[in-house]
Design a protein around this motif. Structure first.
Motif, PDB file in Angstrom:
ATOM      1  N   GLY A   1     -94.318 -41.109   7.186  1.00 33.11           N
ATOM      2  CA  GLY A   1     -94.328 -41.276   5.725  1.00 33.11           C
ATOM      3  C   GLY A   1     -94.155 -42.717   5.285  1.00 33.11           C
ATOM      4  O   GLY A   1     -94.997 -43.247   4.546  1.00 33.11           O
ATOM      5  N   PRO A   2     -93.075 -43.383   5.699  1.00 34.16           N
ATOM      6  CA  PRO A   2     -92.896 -44.789   5.301  1.00 34.16           C
ATOM      7  C   PRO A   2     -94.006 -45.699   5.825  1.00 34.16           C
ATOM      8  O   PRO A   2     -94.410 -46.649   5.148  1.00 34.16           O
TER       9      PRO A   2
ATOM     10  N   LYS B   1     -97.134 -44.788   6.366  1.00 32.69           N
ATOM     11  CA  LYS B   1     -98.306 -44.489   5.533  1.00 32.69           C
ATOM     12  C   LYS B   1     -98.204 -45.239   4.209  1.00 32.69           C
ATOM     13  O   LYS B   1     -99.165 -45.879   3.780  1.00 32.69           O
ATOM     14  N   ASP B   2     -97.051 -45.191   3.583  1.00 36.63           N
ATOM     15  CA  ASP B   2     -96.857 -45.878   2.304  1.00 36.63           C
ATOM     16  C   ASP B   2     -97.051 -47.384   2.446  1.00 36.63           C
ATOM     17  O   ASP B   2     -97.710 -48.025   1.623  1.00 36.63           O
ATOM     18  N   GLN B   3     -96.476 -47.959   3.480  1.00 34.74           N
ATOM     19  CA  GLN B   3     -96.589 -49.401   3.745  1.00 34.74           C
ATOM     20  C   GLN B   3     -98.051 -49.790   3.944  1.00 34.74           C
ATOM     21  O   GLN B   3     -98.517 -50.802   3.408  1.00 34.74           O
TER      22      GLN B   3
ATOM     23  N   GLU C   1    -100.131 -49.607   0.711  1.00 33.06           N
ATOM     24  CA  GLU C   1     -99.856 -50.778  -0.120  1.00 33.06           C
ATOM     25  C   GLU C   1    -100.579 -52.009   0.426  1.00 33.06           C
ATOM     26  O   GLU C   1    -101.211 -52.758  -0.325  1.00 33.06           O
TER      27      GLU C   1
ATOM     28  N   THR D   1    -104.610 -45.846  -2.645  1.00 34.55           N
ATOM     29  CA  THR D   1    -103.666 -44.797  -3.027  1.00 34.55           C
ATOM     30  C   THR D   1    -103.780 -43.612  -2.077  1.00 34.55           C
ATOM     31  O   THR D   1    -104.733 -43.523  -1.293  1.00 34.55           O
ATOM     32  N   ALA D   2    -102.831 -42.702  -2.187  1.00 32.79           N
ATOM     33  CA  ALA D   2    -102.881 -41.471  -1.398  1.00 32.79           C
ATOM     34  C   ALA D   2    -104.149 -40.682  -1.732  1.00 32.79           C
ATOM     35  O   ALA D   2    -104.731 -40.033  -0.859  1.00 32.79           O
TER      36      ALA D   2
END
Length: 129
Positions: free
Chosen positions: A13-14, A16-18, A21, A26-27
């Protein structure tokens, strides 16, 4: 010959977010990746970032045993063997754009994991998109 591979649980999760960005996406962009023939370089470079950071690829190559190490606790031995036999054949050029294309092809190959490949008790952890 016996090869021991230590399996690790990756906090995707983290990462993927990093990587979203860093790629400027975006998702929803990730979820929509198959709606066109070419999802664009930003989406492909997201996958390069993601696969590098979870330990699947490095230096434009698949790390030997990486699929088992990262996903072996979720999928069957047969799925690991099939993915490694199929996906490890994909090769890359050394340019930055080609590394993104390489990661995209790897991610498409790994999407060949079927629901039947998921070990019992892990089915609720599989998400589409």
């Amino acid at each position: 010959m016996v090869v021991c591979v230590q399996r690790t649980q990756v906090q995707a999760g983290p990462i993927k977010d990093q990587c979203m960005e860093a790629a400027g996406i975006t998702a929803q962009d990730v979820a929509n990746r198959h709606e066109t023939d070419d999802p664009g370089n930003s989406v492909k470079c997201f996958f390069r970032c993601f696969l590098e950071n979870i330990g699947i690829i490095a230096d434009n190559e698949i790390i030997p045993g990486a699929f088992d190490r990262v996903l072996g606790h979720i999928v069957t031995v047969e799925a690991v063997e099939r993915m490694e036999a199929t996906c490890n054949m994909i090769k890359s050029e050394s340019t930055h754009d080609e590394s993104c294309e390489f990661a995209w092809h790897i991610s498409e190959c790994y999407e060949g994991v079927r629901l039947s490949d998921v070990k019992n008790g892990r089915r609720t952890r599989i998400h589409k998109g």
